[in-house]
Write a protein that holds these residues in place. Structure first.
Motif, PDB file in Angstrom:
ATOM      1  N   ASP A  71      48.207 -35.530  67.507  1.00  0.00           N
ATOM      2  CA  ASP A  71      48.079 -36.940  66.921  1.00  0.00           C
ATOM      3  C   ASP A  71      49.132 -37.685  67.869  1.00  0.00           C
ATOM      4  O   ASP A  71      49.592 -38.996  67.595  1.00  0.00           O
ATOM      5  CB  ASP A  71      48.011 -37.379  65.645  1.00  0.00           C
ATOM      6  CG  ASP A  71      46.892 -37.161  64.899  1.00  0.00           C
ATOM      7  OD1 ASP A  71      45.793 -37.187  65.352  1.00  0.00           O
ATOM      8  OD2 ASP A  71      47.029 -36.312  63.734  1.00  0.00           O
ATOM      9  N   GLU A  72      50.036 -36.813  68.397  1.00  0.00           N
ATOM     10  CA  GLU A  72      51.252 -37.572  69.004  1.00  0.00           C
ATOM     11  C   GLU A  72      50.997 -38.422  70.140  1.00  0.00           C
ATOM     12  O   GLU A  72      49.869 -37.963  71.085  1.00  0.00           O
ATOM     13  CB  GLU A  72      52.337 -36.531  69.560  1.00  0.00           C
ATOM     14  CG  GLU A  72      53.631 -37.304  70.002  1.00  0.00           C
ATOM     15  CD  GLU A  72      54.698 -36.262  70.219  1.00  0.00           C
ATOM     16  OE1 GLU A  72      55.940 -36.319  70.135  1.00  0.00           O
ATOM     17  OE2 GLU A  72      54.121 -34.868  70.916  1.00  0.00           O
ATOM     18  N   SER A  75      47.612 -44.388  71.047  1.00  0.00           N
ATOM     19  CA  SER A  75      46.414 -44.389  70.495  1.00  0.00           C
ATOM     20  C   SER A  75      45.384 -44.396  71.972  1.00  0.00           C
ATOM     21  O   SER A  75      45.863 -44.956  72.679  1.00  0.00           O
ATOM     22  CB  SER A  75      46.105 -45.445  69.829  1.00  0.00           C
ATOM     23  OG  SER A  75      46.108 -46.814  70.149  1.00  0.00           O
ATOM     24  N   SER A  76      44.212 -44.131  71.643  1.00  0.00           N
ATOM     25  CA  SER A  76      43.232 -43.971  72.718  1.00  0.00           C
ATOM     26  C   SER A  76      42.912 -45.513  73.278  1.00  0.00           C
ATOM     27  O   SER A  76      42.668 -45.604  74.431  1.00  0.00           O
ATOM     28  CB  SER A  76      41.708 -43.435  72.377  1.00  0.00           C
ATOM     29  OG  SER A  76      41.332 -44.025  71.186  1.00  0.00           O
ATOM     30  N   ASP A  84      46.030 -34.047  75.762  1.00  0.00           N
ATOM     31  CA  ASP A  84      46.716 -33.373  74.638  1.00  0.00           C
ATOM     32  C   ASP A  84      47.685 -32.434  75.124  1.00  0.00           C
ATOM     33  O   ASP A  84      47.488 -31.919  76.323  1.00  0.00           O
ATOM     34  CB  ASP A  84      45.953 -32.894  73.683  1.00  0.00           C
ATOM     35  CG  ASP A  84      45.075 -34.088  72.945  1.00  0.00           C
ATOM     36  OD1 ASP A  84      45.429 -35.376  72.859  1.00  0.00           O
ATOM     37  OD2 ASP A  84      43.909 -33.703  72.523  1.00  0.00           O
ATOM     38  N   GLY A 248      50.615 -43.070  67.567  1.00  0.00           N
ATOM     39  CA  GLY A 248      49.112 -43.533  67.456  1.00  0.00           C
ATOM     40  C   GLY A 248      48.985 -44.802  67.219  1.00  0.00           C
ATOM     41  O   GLY A 248      49.542 -45.682  68.095  1.00  0.00           O
ATOM     42  N   ASP A 249      48.292 -45.245  66.088  1.00  0.00           N
ATOM     43  CA  ASP A 249      47.928 -46.793  65.881  1.00  0.00           C
ATOM     44  C   ASP A 249      49.132 -47.531  65.352  1.00  0.00           C
ATOM     45  O   ASP A 249      48.780 -48.596  65.150  1.00  0.00           O
ATOM     46  CB  ASP A 249      46.835 -46.635  64.826  1.00  0.00           C
ATOM     47  CG  ASP A 249      45.538 -46.269  65.438  1.00  0.00           C
ATOM     48  OD1 ASP A 249      45.261 -46.120  66.689  1.00  0.00           O
ATOM     49  OD2 ASP A 249      44.556 -45.447  64.531  1.00  0.00           O
ATOM     50  N   MET A 312      51.053 -39.790  60.538  1.00  0.00           N
ATOM     51  CA  MET A 312      49.903 -38.873  61.144  1.00  0.00           C
ATOM     52  C   MET A 312      49.900 -37.512  60.506  1.00  0.00           C
ATOM     53  O   MET A 312      50.866 -36.965  59.935  1.00  0.00           O
ATOM     54  CB  MET A 312      50.275 -38.882  62.874  1.00  0.00           C
ATOM     55  CG  MET A 312      50.734 -40.138  63.440  1.00  0.00           C
ATOM     56  SD  MET A 312      50.355 -40.424  65.100  1.00  0.00           S
ATOM     57  CE  MET A 312      48.779 -40.487  65.220  1.00  0.00           C
TER      58      MET A 312
END
Length: 498
Positions: A71-72, A75-76, A84, A248-249, A312
């Motif tokens: 998750d580091e 964000s997409s 990754d 992430g988000d 995360m």
């Protein structure tokens, strides 16, 4: 930077041994300081584990696990076309690598690659005195809370040798509205690096994030080594709410700070703790964000000072790092206990609808201070007061170079005059007049004194139609019904009606 490609396309070859799904036999390489493993985004099972060995001084090290953090990073939706990978491992100086990848269910990620990074040896390596000074000032004990949480001593990107060609041009820095909270991370690095290794570690992480992971820049906003040296991370301005790539988000409106080391294995060193108190205290305090309590960010509630694992699925910042966070919150609160900001107080009175959130935190400018809000700026100086500027008044002041310019600090907010629609703003060394549909007019010195004595905007000369114009011989300003000029040689002032 050097990237080791395994024969073929760089993918690790299947080993066929139990849960070892891929392996690279001991392989000679060019010299490198950092090693990591990457793979195509979204293809790794949750159970994936990666280990590496390095050849250092002719001897192969034991197998070392690399932390897998799926998750580091960004964000997409923030940054596309990324890979990754593991946390990178700092080995100092090695010339060989071996890797094994395991997964109990036998599923294998695609596009697996082994990455080795040579940090190079630029001029930044000669800045030993700078590193010692930064560590000494940031890592020293905090015996008393300061009256103002000034920006700590930070090693800039230029000083640690950031290469501007490594990915930084893929987009301009993006900004949130304010630095509202902090996420604490750890790099899962070796804990026994030397002080002089710091710039090389920074360059290696920068290269890994941009070249191997495909991020637009280093993910963290700041990094702190075990000696207390603080390093600038992602570009865009250390005082600004730059959006990082660390949670992430939750990257927007948060500050990502990573401790250089592995704090699953060791306690956080004292010098690093002191530096973190100063860094977090400055970043939150000057943005008027409290150290204690919580907030809601992108729909999720966090402590103002949180760990990466709060956002995360990860163990970051390690068990020792995470266990220290409650103490960090209280230490930062103590650090800020004597900070009594007149700008914050006036901002609270005006309200967020007027000011918007803090964009650039409070900072010292000469004998005064300034805070940039989203909708304007506030200035304070003893003897001049605390004053709010926005819109055309602030723009005109900036064109005159603000507090460092000829006018000095504001002495009033924008005020109405006796003439309908005309407003004025007084400074330590001058005054600006604002007439609808006309450019601002600024006067100072003896011409302003004479204009004021003659009644200012209500006098016979009327409104200014020019700012003060200075040449080698005279200082002159025009008005609706005349001029005022000063002979700079004789000191004589002449008022010429028309």
């Amino acid at each position: 930077m050097h990237t080791l490609r395994v024969p073929g396309d760089g993918a690790l070859r299947p080993s066929g041994r139990g849960d070892v799904i891929a392996a690279l036999a001991p392989t000679p390489t060019a010299n490198y300081g950092m090693v990591a493993v990457t793979w195509d985004q979204g293809t790794a099972p949750d159970s994936l584990a990666v280990q590496v060995r390095s050849r250092v001084d002719g001897v192969w090290t034991p197998w070392q696990p690399l932390e897998v953090d799926l998750d580091e990073g960004p964000s997409s939706a923030e940054e596309g076309d990324v890979r990754d990978g593991t946390a990178p491992a700092w080995v100092g100086r090695a010339d060989g690598v071996a890797v094994r990848v395991t997964a109990p269910d036998g599923r294998r990620p695609t596009g697996v690659q082994v990455v080795t990074i040579d940090p190079g040896n630029p001029a930044a390596e000669t800045a030993g005195s700078r590193l010692r000074a930064a560590a000494a000032s940031n890592g020293r004990p905090i015996t008393r809370a300061p009256k103002f949480p000034a920006m700590p001593n930070i090693v800039s990107r230029k000083q640690w040798g950031a290469n501007p060609k490594l990915g930084d041009s893929c987009w301009d820095p993006l900004y949130g509205s304010s630095a509202r909270m902090v996420f604490i991370h750890h790099t899962v690095n070796s804990n026994d690096y030397s002080r002089s290794d710091g710039p090389a570690i920074m360059r290696s992480i920068h290269a890994y994030h941009t070249q191997s992971r495909g991020w637009c820049d280093i993910g963290y906003n700041f990094l702190v080594d075990r000696y207390g040296t603080i390093y600038e991370g992602r570009r865009g301005g250390m005082r600004l709410p730059v959006r990082g790539a660390h949670a992430g988000d939750y990257n927007t409106n948060s500050v990502g700070i990573s401790m250089i080391g592995n704090f699953d294995e060791a306690e956080v060193p004292r010098g690093m703790k002191n530096a973190l108190v100063r860094l977090v205290g400055w970043r939150l305090g000057t943005s008027y964000a409290p150290a204690l309590g919580g907030l809601r960010l992108n729909g999720t509630r966090f402590h103002r000072i949180a760990g990466h694992r709060d956002a995360m699925s990860t163990t970051c910042p390690g068990r020792y790092g995470y266990d220290w966070l409650p103490r960090l919150r209280h230490r930062v609160a103590d650090y800020l206990s004597r900070f009594d900001s007149k700008i914050e107080a006036k901002g609270d009175r005006l309200g967020k609808d007027v000011t918007g959130p803090v964009f650039i935190g409070e900072l010292n400018i000469g004998d005064g201070r300034r805070t940039e809000f989203r909708k304007g700026a506030m200035f304070v100086k003893a003897g001049a007061g605390t004053h709010w500027l926005s819109g055309r008044a602030l723009n005109a002041y900036r064109r005159m170079h603000g507090p460092r310019g000829r006018l000095g600090f504001p002495r009033t907010d924008v005020r109405a005059t006796a003439v309908a629609g005309v407003t004025t703003l007084a400074f330590e060394h001058g005054r600006t007049f604002f007439v609808p549909s006309r450019p601002p007019r600024t006067l100072w010195g003896r011409v302003l004194q004479r204009y004021t004595k003659l009644g200012s905007v209500s006098g016979n000369l009327g409104l200014p139609t020019s700012s003060l114009v200075v040449d080698d011989v005279t200082e002159r300003a025009r008005f609706q019904h005349g001029t005022i000029s000063l002979n700079r040689s004789t000191g004589e002032i002449t008022v010429t009606p028309r």
